[in-house]
Write a protein that holds these residues in place. Structure first.
Motif, PDB file in Angstrom:
ATOM      1  N   PRO A   1       0.838  -1.205   0.000  1.00  0.00           N
ATOM      2  CA  PRO A   1       0.000   0.000   0.000  1.00  0.00           C
ATOM      3  C   PRO A   1       0.873   1.255   0.000  1.00  0.00           C
ATOM      4  CG  PRO A   1      -0.412  -1.338   1.972  1.00  0.00           C
ATOM      5  CD  PRO A   1       0.643  -2.015   1.193  1.00  0.00           C
ATOM      6  N   LYS A   2       0.367   2.318  -0.583  1.00  0.00           N
ATOM      7  CA  LYS A   2       1.107   3.583  -0.654  1.00  0.00           C
ATOM      8  C   LYS A   2       0.289   4.644   0.082  1.00  0.00           C
ATOM      9  CE  LYS A   2       4.363   3.943  -2.929  1.00  0.00           C
ATOM     10  NZ  LYS A   2       5.783   3.794  -2.687  1.00  0.00           N
ATOM     11  N   TYR A   3       0.977   5.357   0.990  1.00  0.00           N
ATOM     12  CA  TYR A   3       0.352   6.423   1.756  1.00  0.00           C
ATOM     13  C   TYR A   3       1.054   7.727   1.425  1.00  0.00           C
ATOM     14  CZ  TYR A   3      -1.337   2.373   4.264  1.00  0.00           C
ATOM     15  OH  TYR A   3      -1.926   1.174   4.576  1.00  0.00           O
ATOM     16  N   ILE A   4       0.265   8.765   1.134  1.00  0.00           N
ATOM     17  CA  ILE A   4       0.809  10.061   0.736  1.00  0.00           C
ATOM     18  C   ILE A   4       0.221  11.123   1.661  1.00  0.00           C
ATOM     19  CG2 ILE A   4       0.969  11.746  -1.134  1.00  0.00           C
ATOM     20  CD1 ILE A   4       0.566   9.320  -3.057  1.00  0.00           C
ATOM     21  N   GLU A   5       1.107  11.938   2.247  1.00  0.00           N
ATOM     22  CA  GLU A   5       0.682  13.000   3.146  1.00  0.00           C
ATOM     23  C   GLU A   5       0.895  14.354   2.484  1.00  0.00           C
ATOM     24  OE1 GLU A   5       1.663  14.879   7.557  1.00  0.00           O
ATOM     25  OE2 GLU A   5       2.941  13.297   6.748  1.00  0.00           O
ATOM     26  N   LEU A   6      -0.158  15.154   2.430  1.00  0.00           N
ATOM     27  CA  LEU A   6      -0.088  16.526   1.953  1.00  0.00           C
ATOM     28  C   LEU A   6      -0.009  17.405   3.193  1.00  0.00           C
ATOM     29  CD1 LEU A   6      -2.976  16.331  -0.663  1.00  0.00           C
ATOM     30  CD2 LEU A   6      -0.538  15.986  -1.056  1.00  0.00           C
ATOM     31  N   ARG A   7       1.133  18.023   3.391  1.00  0.00           N
ATOM     32  CA  ARG A   7       1.376  18.796   4.618  1.00  0.00           C
ATOM     33  C   ARG A   7       1.455  20.280   4.297  1.00  0.00           C
ATOM     34  NH1 ARG A   7       2.596  17.390   9.518  1.00  0.00           N
ATOM     35  NH2 ARG A   7       3.836  18.686  10.888  1.00  0.00           N
ATOM     36  N   ILE A   8       0.651  21.055   5.009  1.00  0.00           N
ATOM     37  CA  ILE A   8       0.650  22.509   4.878  1.00  0.00           C
ATOM     38  C   ILE A   8       1.385  23.050   6.097  1.00  0.00           C
ATOM     39  CG2 ILE A   8      -0.755  24.578   4.675  1.00  0.00           C
ATOM     40  CD1 ILE A   8      -3.052  22.640   3.776  1.00  0.00           C
ATOM     41  N   GLN A   9       2.445  23.811   5.865  1.00  0.00           N
ATOM     42  CA  GLN A   9       3.195  24.371   6.989  1.00  0.00           C
ATOM     43  C   GLN A   9       3.644  25.778   6.663  1.00  0.00           C
ATOM     44  OE1 GLN A   9       6.028  21.207   7.308  1.00  0.00           O
ATOM     45  NE2 GLN A   9       7.569  22.304   6.138  1.00  0.00           N
ATOM     46  N   ASP A  10       3.957  26.525   7.711  1.00  0.00           N
ATOM     47  CA  ASP A  10       4.401  27.904   7.566  1.00  0.00           C
ATOM     48  C   ASP A  10       5.901  27.959   7.316  1.00  0.00           C
ATOM     49  OD1 ASP A  10       1.848  28.758   8.030  1.00  0.00           O
ATOM     50  OD2 ASP A  10       2.175  29.270  10.130  1.00  0.00           O
ATOM     51  N   ALA A  11       6.306  28.807   6.386  1.00  0.00           N
ATOM     52  CA  ALA A  11       7.724  29.125   6.186  1.00  0.00           C
ATOM     53  C   ALA A  11       7.910  30.526   6.756  1.00  0.00           C
ATOM     54  CB  ALA A  11       8.086  29.071   4.710  1.00  0.00           C
ATOM     55  N   ALA A  12       8.299  30.591   8.022  1.00  0.00           N
ATOM     56  CA  ALA A  12       8.380  31.873   8.723  1.00  0.00           C
ATOM     57  C   ALA A  12       9.384  32.812   8.075  1.00  0.00           C
ATOM     58  CB  ALA A  12       8.742  31.649  10.185  1.00  0.00           C
ATOM     59  N   GLY A  13      10.481  32.276   7.541  1.00  0.00           N
ATOM     60  CA  GLY A  13      11.494  33.117   6.903  1.00  0.00           C
ATOM     61  C   GLY A  13      10.963  33.814   5.665  1.00  0.00           C
ATOM     62  N   LYS A  14      10.100  33.134   4.918  1.00  0.00           N
ATOM     63  CA  LYS A  14       9.540  33.708   3.689  1.00  0.00           C
ATOM     64  C   LYS A  14       8.194  34.392   3.930  1.00  0.00           C
ATOM     65  CE  LYS A  14      11.415  29.945   0.892  1.00  0.00           C
ATOM     66  NZ  LYS A  14      11.032  28.832   0.009  1.00  0.00           N
ATOM     67  N   LEU A  15       7.619  34.168   5.120  1.00  0.00           N
ATOM     68  CA  LEU A  15       6.278  34.652   5.443  1.00  0.00           C
ATOM     69  C   LEU A  15       5.254  34.168   4.419  1.00  0.00           C
ATOM     70  CD1 LEU A  15       6.938  38.270   6.715  1.00  0.00           C
ATOM     71  CD2 LEU A  15       6.378  36.243   8.056  1.00  0.00           C
ATOM     72  N   GLN A  16       5.387  32.893   4.036  1.00  0.00           N
ATOM     73  CA  GLN A  16       4.459  32.265   3.108  1.00  0.00           C
ATOM     74  C   GLN A  16       4.213  30.829   3.537  1.00  0.00           C
ATOM     75  OE1 GLN A  16       5.550  32.416  -0.970  1.00  0.00           O
ATOM     76  NE2 GLN A  16       5.691  34.631  -1.048  1.00  0.00           N
ATOM     77  N   PRO A  17       3.081  30.291   3.140  1.00  0.00           N
ATOM     78  CA  PRO A  17       2.838  28.874   3.440  1.00  0.00           C
ATOM     79  C   PRO A  17       3.619  27.985   2.453  1.00  0.00           C
ATOM     80  CG  PRO A  17       0.973  29.806   2.272  1.00  0.00           C
ATOM     81  CD  PRO A  17       1.923  30.937   2.545  1.00  0.00           C
ATOM     82  N   GLU A  18       3.982  26.782   2.928  1.00  0.00           N
ATOM     83  CA  GLU A  18       4.620  25.790   2.070  1.00  0.00           C
ATOM     84  C   GLU A  18       3.715  24.577   2.004  1.00  0.00           C
ATOM     85  OE1 GLU A  18       8.436  24.837   3.697  1.00  0.00           O
ATOM     86  OE2 GLU A  18       9.410  26.518   2.680  1.00  0.00           O
ATOM     87  N   PHE A  19       3.725  23.938   0.858  1.00  0.00           N
ATOM     88  CA  PHE A  19       2.894  22.755   0.637  1.00  0.00           C
ATOM     89  C   PHE A  19       3.836  21.609   0.276  1.00  0.00           C
ATOM     90  CE2 PHE A  19       0.652  26.599  -0.487  1.00  0.00           C
ATOM     91  CZ  PHE A  19      -0.464  26.520   0.314  1.00  0.00           C
ATOM     92  N   ASN A  20       3.996  20.677   1.190  1.00  0.00           N
ATOM     93  CA  ASN A  20       4.920  19.555   1.000  1.00  0.00           C
ATOM     94  C   ASN A  20       4.140  18.262   0.825  1.00  0.00           C
ATOM     95  OD1 ASN A  20       7.220  21.195   1.406  1.00  0.00           O
ATOM     96  ND2 ASN A  20       6.891  21.076   3.614  1.00  0.00           N
ATOM     97  N   VAL A  21       4.729  17.361   0.053  1.00  0.00           N
ATOM     98  CA  VAL A  21       4.143  16.055  -0.181  1.00  0.00           C
ATOM     99  C   VAL A  21       5.137  15.015   0.299  1.00  0.00           C
ATOM    100  CG1 VAL A  21       3.196  14.465  -1.875  1.00  0.00           C
ATOM    101  CG2 VAL A  21       2.913  16.922  -2.201  1.00  0.00           C
ATOM    102  N   LYS A  22       4.676  14.117   1.172  1.00  0.00           N
ATOM    103  CA  LYS A  22       5.532  13.058   1.690  1.00  0.00           C
ATOM    104  C   LYS A  22       4.914  11.722   1.338  1.00  0.00           C
ATOM    105  CE  LYS A  22       7.778  11.425   5.868  1.00  0.00           C
ATOM    106  NZ  LYS A  22       7.987  11.631   7.297  1.00  0.00           N
ATOM    107  N   VAL A  23       5.715  10.867   0.706  1.00  0.00           N
ATOM    108  CA  VAL A  23       5.247   9.534   0.317  1.00  0.00           C
ATOM    109  C   VAL A  23       5.772   8.544   1.350  1.00  0.00           C
ATOM    110  CG1 VAL A  23       5.276   7.763  -1.463  1.00  0.00           C
ATOM    111  CG2 VAL A  23       5.262  10.176  -2.110  1.00  0.00           C
ATOM    112  N   TRP A  24       4.897   7.758   1.934  1.00  0.00           N
ATOM    113  CA  TRP A  24       5.281   6.789   2.952  1.00  0.00           C
ATOM    114  C   TRP A  24       5.393   5.422   2.340  1.00  0.00           C
ATOM    115  CZ3 TRP A  24       5.304   8.263   8.336  1.00  0.00           C
ATOM    116  CH2 TRP A  24       4.959   9.576   8.550  1.00  0.00           C
TER     117      TRP A  24
END
Length: 189
Positions: A166-189
């Motif tokens: 099975p493949k699990y994929i996480e879409l993670r929304i996190q803050d990039a404080a240095g850029k003052l913008q949100p980041e959208f990361n994808v992690k495949v488990w």
């Protein structure tokens, strides 16, 4: 192949009816000559059997749901996509769309309560489906409000290989404080 909805309900109804019939078949009819004091004891006994029957039906329903998921989404083809947030002060999530290949497979509009649950560490399963083995591309499109009340529509893309597991994929929304913008990361488990 998924069984048509009426047949699944018919099977559950049949199982419930069969259990009720078996339960009632074991019950002896009340004798008319019994004293009035025996009636409450018989009612209590019947209540206990009904409660036992309800518990059995709840367990049967759980077993049927697990079996249904195992049949519809076998581990060899299963893909699950989850959404999570880390802090989230720079982005107010409104919706997420998931595309596998060129096909839109899931989309979700978030309520304020759902966003709060994600902020508190919750993880939402956005998609569960089947994919054949091989290389696939997932595109996630996030919409919401960003810093300075600006509207955001950002995407994140990942290519992954689907094997027999099975493949699990996480879409993670996190803050990039240095850029003052949100980041959208994808992690495949």
């Amino acid at each position: 192949m998924r069984a048509p909805l009426p047949y699944r309900h018919l099977l559950r109804l049949l199982a419930a009816s069969l259990g009720l019939c078996v339960s009632l078949a074991g019950a002896s009819p009340p004798a008319s000559a019994e004293p009035a004091a025996a009636a409450p004891a018989a009612a209590a006994s019947l209540d206990e059997r009904v409660q036992t029957l309800k518990n059995d039906l709840i367990q049967l329903n759980r077993d049927l749901l697990v079996l249904e998921e195992e049949l519809l989404f076998p581990a060899s083809t299963q893909v699950a996509v989850f959404v999570s947030m880390d802090v989230g002060k720079l982005f107010e999530l409104e919706s997420v769309q998931i595309k596998l290949g060129d096909k839109l497979v899931a989309s979700h509009l978030y309520t304020p309560a759902e966003v709060q649950a994600l902020h508190r560490g919750g993880v939402q399963r956005l998609y569960l489906g089947n994919l054949r083995t091989g290389t696939h591309e997932l595109v996630a499109i996030f919409t919401g409000g960003g810093p300075h009340q600006r509207d955001y529509r950002r995407g994140a893309t990942v290519k992954f290989d689907k094997g027999a597991d099975p493949k699990y994929i996480e879409l993670r929304i996190q803050d990039a404080a240095g850029k003052l913008q949100p980041e959208f990361n994808v992690k495949v488990w």
